[in-house]
Design an enzyme around this catalytic site. Structure first.
Site, mmCIF file in Angstrom:
data_model
loop_
_atom_site.group_PDB
_atom_site.id
_atom_site.type_symbol
_atom_site.label_atom_id
_atom_site.label_comp_id
_atom_site.label_asym_id
_atom_site.label_seq_id
_atom_site.Cartn_x
_atom_site.Cartn_y
_atom_site.Cartn_z
ATOM 1 N NE ARG A 8 0.808 -0.901 -5.135
ATOM 2 C CZ ARG A 8 2.296 -2.309 -4.898
ATOM 3 N NH1 ARG A 8 2.778 -1.659 -5.719
ATOM 4 N NH2 ARG A 8 1.421 -3.415 -4.348
ATOM 5 C CB CYS A 23 1.673 7.312 -6.312
ATOM 6 S SG CYS A 23 0.152 6.786 -5.088
ATOM 7 C CB THR A 24 2.483 8.089 -11.036
ATOM 8 O OG1 THR A 24 2.279 9.262 -10.724
ATOM 9 C CG2 THR A 24 2.551 8.000 -12.265
ATOM 10 C CG ASN A 70 -5.859 5.679 1.415
ATOM 11 O OD1 ASN A 70 -5.305 7.069 0.560
ATOM 12 N ND2 ASN A 70 -7.169 5.655 1.496
ATOM 13 C CG ASP A 71 -3.678 -0.614 1.391
ATOM 14 O OD1 ASP A 71 -4.510 0.123 2.227
ATOM 15 O OD2 ASP A 71 -4.590 -1.043 0.118
#
Length: 987
Positions: free
Chosen positions: A589, A586-587, A757-758
């Site tokens: 992306r 997440c970081t 969220n994807d």
């Protein structure tokens, strides 16, 4: 230019400095070993032209350090004999020879003049002319184990960029309106050490835009770490973002001409003791010049009469001005005189590297020059006090290529060098320099000696700027093989065996007991701490000396690790951790906040677009891969594979269009999609802004072909895409810029996750679509997966990562740092040569063992900042357990028995020989008790042969040639765990 535009060199020197270097004209007088080193480094670094001057004939003593000359060149002018090989190093450098005297008319054609191993009369004459004409002037000399360097860049020399360090930069948290305005740095950023009076400017600020790009402002650092930045009372209100960046200030230095500096020496040194020693060496050089003037020769090797005459001359010299009247160290002067007739390759390499770097400073006006004298000595290579010194008859000339070295160490030591068998791990920049040194000093050049070089890499175009054993004809060949051939040409007596592999756990069947039993020592020239740690562990296991070196820009180190004498090698814990650092998906992306995040993201993009997707398509394993992959990786794989497969390119324009589309997707469209889900003003339930703390709000970029980074990304991505599809690429940036102006900006059609969220979604709906695409492409020629190569500057790998990371940083307002792109360790020819020379000096001590700890030196140098440190290593730490004491070099040895010992006999041996009553032996998952109440199964194990038991419990099978089984003993029940020496059970 054969050497190309090396990333490493440009990282250190930047493009304007490189351009000044390419236009420079340098005169180099003196082509003995020291001059050859200066010439090599300058040509590799790409000076515009180099004129060689040395009419003196080649003699035997030259060959100990002059690698451009051979036996065939004896009695030929050194400059004439060297010119062709010097020129071959870089066809972009014009190399010529001047055969006449050095006159004022000649000097007018040069920006820099360097004299090596010249007479004092000539130094004074040329130095005076250069000072009057505004020409930068250097004198470099080595006498045995002592070196001297002098710089005169004039009385008003401006250094545009005084330090190698990048300007300090930090992210802004807030700026107040007021007089003065107070700037608060982001707390999650690394520590930044701004100082009172630093000049700064600003960029990327939203709101208080008056500061963006302003003239440099002085700052004042407050106790709480905030910065006063001047009056901001009339500026707009600060909103968010931005960065503050230090503005480097030029500095002006003033140098005295040699005639003045000779009696008023300003000496670079790290302590008052070093200053005094350097002053004594300064007087020793003056006395040697006077001896040569009086007698027409240098002192004879280790001749006590000549040495006393030199001491007398030094004693009679006019005292140096500005000194505190410290007495002359006559013992030091005598030692210098005794060994002054020699010429040594490691000394030439070290001093030649420093001299060449000073030439580059003069040309580029980058980094502070020496002020003004530097003295370097390695007299610690000689026997310690009380030990017998070389005898004059043992050091007399033999009419052989080692005469320069024999004059210092004697013929007996030369023979000892020839018996050695060394392993060199790594044939890169430092490895090539070490091989050159081995050839010149004659390491392993005897019938029973030799050198083995291990390296699995191939020669790349970018290597040519710092690995002088390679030429353009060698590109694509294995480094170890090319280096072995080139080293043999330097010294036909030296047999170099190439092994096209590195030392790691997978090659222990090759680099095993039999191999290391024939090795006297190991030299490591590696670019990763993980690799160094492994090689060092092998040396500790086999009790072999390790010589190790590394560089980063103008910084370098050389270390020596001697069994039972010094501590063992330990890799820096923080550096090992950084080599293995991973970041949350997440970081990377969506929420990068550090430049490391942008670099890793760019590396991941490279792997996904040009390697993993091609491998997946070629093996038709997409569905299998998806079934075994988690959500985030599924989405990444789908995005990259669909991006590659959507339409096969047929032309260069197709590749450019694809690259342009990917630019739009990565740096515009995906950011816009993210901001649709998380607008800049989004507030969380607790009232805090979503984009706060480490989450920096991104901004989409607008493509502009006139911006270099935008163009570089498309150029690199299009070329990589073309390589993968087997199409020709293009390096023509002008043509590409024109083409981009004609092409419409594509609308991204690739599969792009819309929000974080994807990551929770399973992309099952895409599997069918992907399968349909695969069916259409079945039977097509395979794609070429591209394996990332950080050390090749010409294949667009680094260009892509650099541009992608920089653009990603622009999206998120992160200030990029060019030094960490691709985790590059920047390397330049000067630092590489210097550390190899320092390793060579420690090699003398290792071969001449036994030597005490006080003889050895760890070394650190920083050529940009004129720092040169050498210190005695630590002794190995002593560990204790009851009556036993040991260090990391000790082991418990159990000799082979006939018949082989049982476990019971082994335990008895441990108690009898070492006083260790082993109650529990741990090996793998086995737990073997030796007490009398053992269960029946354990009692049966005590009767088994040790190898039989180990094989039964662990599945271990002895490797061919394995001579030792290593067992580990640990202690139970103590306050602290005790790690005993390894138990070497001989087979």
């Amino acid at each position: 230019v054969d050497t190309g535009n090396s990333y490493s060199q440009e990282y250190v020197l930047d493009m304007p400095a490189m351009q000044r270097i390419r236009e420079a004209k340098v005169l180099l007088s003196g082509l003995q070993g020291l001059g050859a080193e200066v010439a090599k480094n300058l040509v590799l670094m790409g000076v515009g032209s180099l004129t060689l001057h040395d009419p003196h004939p080649t003699c035997w003593s030259d060959l100990a350090a002059q690698f451009f000359l051979s036996e065939q060149d004896l009695e030929t002018s050194r400059a004439e004999a060297s010119r062709e090989l010097v020129a071959k190093l870089n066809k972009g450098v014009q190399v010529s020879v001047h055969t006449g005297d050095i006159t004022e008319e000649l000097l007018l054609g040069f920006q820099v003049v360097v004299l090596t191993t010249s007479k004092l009369e000539e130094q004074l004459k040329v130095g005076t002319l250069c000072h009057e004409l505004g020409i930068c002037f250097l004198v470099a000399d080595t006498r045995g184990l002592v070196g001297q360097l002098f710089c005169d860049f004039g009385e008003d020399f401006t250094v545009q960029d005084p330090t190698e360090a990048e300007p300090l930069t930090a992210a802004i948290q807030h700026i107040s309106q007021g007089s003065p305005g107070i700037l608060t740095l982001r707390k999650e950023t690394d520590d930044h050490y701004f100082c009172d009076g630093d000049l700064v400017t600003f960029s990327g600020i939203e709101g208080m835009v008056e500061l963006n790009g302003c003239d440099p402002r002085p700052i004042r650092v407050q106790e709480d770490g905030t910065l006063e930045i001047g009056n901001t009372a009339t500026f707009s209100r600060y909103l968010r973002g931005g960065a503050v960046t230090e503005v480097k200030r030029p500095k002006t230095v003033s140098h005295k001409p040699l005639a003045v500096a000779l009696l008023q020496p300003r000496i670079v040194a790290q302590s008052p003791q070093e200053v005094h020693r350097a002053q004594c060496l300064h007087q020793a050089f003056r006395a040697l010049h006077q001896f040569q003037h009086l007698h027409g020769r240098l002192p004879k090797p280790w001749d006590p009469v000549d040495a006393e005459m030199v001491v007398g001359l030094a004693r009679s010299l006019e005292p140096l001005k500005g000194t505190k009247g410290e007495p002359l160290d006559e013992a030091l002067v005598k030692t210098v005189a005794l060994s002054s007739a020699g010429g040594l390759s490691p000394m030439a390499a070290t001093m030649g590297a420093v001299a060449a770097q000073e030439v580059l400073k003069a040309i580029s006006r980058k980094f502070m020059p020496l002020d003004q004298w530097l003295y370097f000595d390695a007299l610690d290579c000689l026997p310690e006090d009380g030990e017998p010194l070389p005898k004059p008859e043992d050091c007399a000339p033999r009419g052989c290529r080692y005469d320069g070295q024999i004059a210092v160490f004697g013929a007996g030591f030369q023979e000892k060098l020839s018996w050695q068998h060394y392993l060199l791990v790594g044939a890169g920049a430092i490895g090539c320099e070490l091989l050159k040194s081995f050839a010149l000093v004659g390491l392993g050049a005897g019938p029973s000696g030799g050198v083995t070089v291990a390296d699995m890499d191939h020669v790349e175009h970018s290597n040519l700027s710092r690995q002088f054993l390679f030429t353009t004809q060698d590109i694509g060949r294995l480094k170890a093989e090319v280096a072995a051939e080139a080293t043999h040409r330097l010294n036909s007596d030296l047999q170099v065996t190439p092994l096209t592999m590195l030392l790691d756990p997978t090659t222990e069947h090759i680099f095993g007991d039999n191999f290391f039993s024939r090795v006297d020592g190991v030299a490591a020239a590696l670019d990763s701490f993980q690799a160094r740690k492994y090689v060092a562990a092998r040396c500790t296991h086999y009790l072999k000396p390790l010589l190790e070196a590394g560089t980063q820009g103008t910084m370098g180190h050389a270390s020596v690790f001697m069994p039972h004498v010094t501590e063992a090698y330990r890799a820096p814990t923080s550096t090992l951790a950084s080599e293995e650092t991973t970041y949350p998906v997440c970081t990377l992306r969506y929420f990068p906040s550090r430049v490391e995040h942008t670099v890793q993201w760019a590396r991941n993009k490279f792997e996904g677009l040009f390697c993993l997707s091609a491998e997946t398509i070629n093996h038709n394993q997409v569905l299998t891969s998806l079934a075994e992959t988690d959500g985030p990786q599924v989405l990444t794989l789908l995005q990259e594979v669909l991006g590659i497969l959507r339409e096969r390119p047929q032309t260069w324009q197709d590749c450019v269009l694809w690259a342009l589309g990917h630019w739009q997707l990565c740096f515009c469209y995906s950011i816009m999609q993210l901001l649709n889900h998380f607008p800049p003003d989004k507030v969380l339930e607790d009232g805090t802004l979503f984009w706060s703390g480490p989450k920096q709000c991104p901004q989409p970029l607008e493509f502009d072909a006139n911006q270099d980074t935008h163009l570089l990304y498309v150029l690199a991505a299009a070329n990589l895409y073309a390589q993968m599809h087997g199409l020709p690429g293009s390096r023509d940036q002008t043509a590409l810029r024109g083409l981009l102006k004609l092409l419409p900006l594509p609308v991204p059609q690739h599969l792009a996750p819309n929000s974080p969220n994807d990551l929770k979604l399973a992309p099952a709906s895409q599997l069918k679509k992907l399968q349909e695409v695969l069916e259409v492409w079945s039977g097509s020629p395979p794609l070429k997966p591209l394996k990332f190569e950080k050390d090749n500057d010409s294949n667009f790998h680094m260009d892509f990562v650099a541009a992608a990371a920089s653009l990603r940083a622009q999206n998120y307002g992160i200030l990029p740092s060019k030094r960490i792109v691709g985790k590059i360790i920047p390397a330049i020819a000067t630092t590489t040569a210097a550390v190899a020379g320092l390793v060579g000096l420690e090699l003398y001590k290792v071969v001449g063992r036994p030597r005490p700890l006080s003889a050895f030196r760890h070394c650190f140098l920083h050529l940009a900042e004129n720092r040169f440190n050498r210190w005695v290593p630590f002794a190995p730490a002593i560990q204790k357990f009851h009556h036993l004491t040991w260090t990391c070099w000790d082991r418990l040895k159990v000799p082979a028995g006939q018949p082989e010992r049982t476990l019971k006999l082994l335990l008895a041996h441990l108690q009898e020989q070492f006083g260790l009553r082993v109650k529990m032996l741990l090996h793998g998952r086995s737990l073997l008790y030796s007490a009398g109440w053992l269960p029946e199964k354990q009692a049966q194990r005590l009767a088994l042969r040790v190898t039989e038991l180990v094989q039964q419990v662990t599945g271990w099978i002895p490797k061919p040639g394995q001579r030792v089984l290593v067992l580990e003993l640990s202690c139970e029940g103590e306050d602290e765990d005790t790690t005993f020496p390894p138990l070497h059970y001989e087979l």
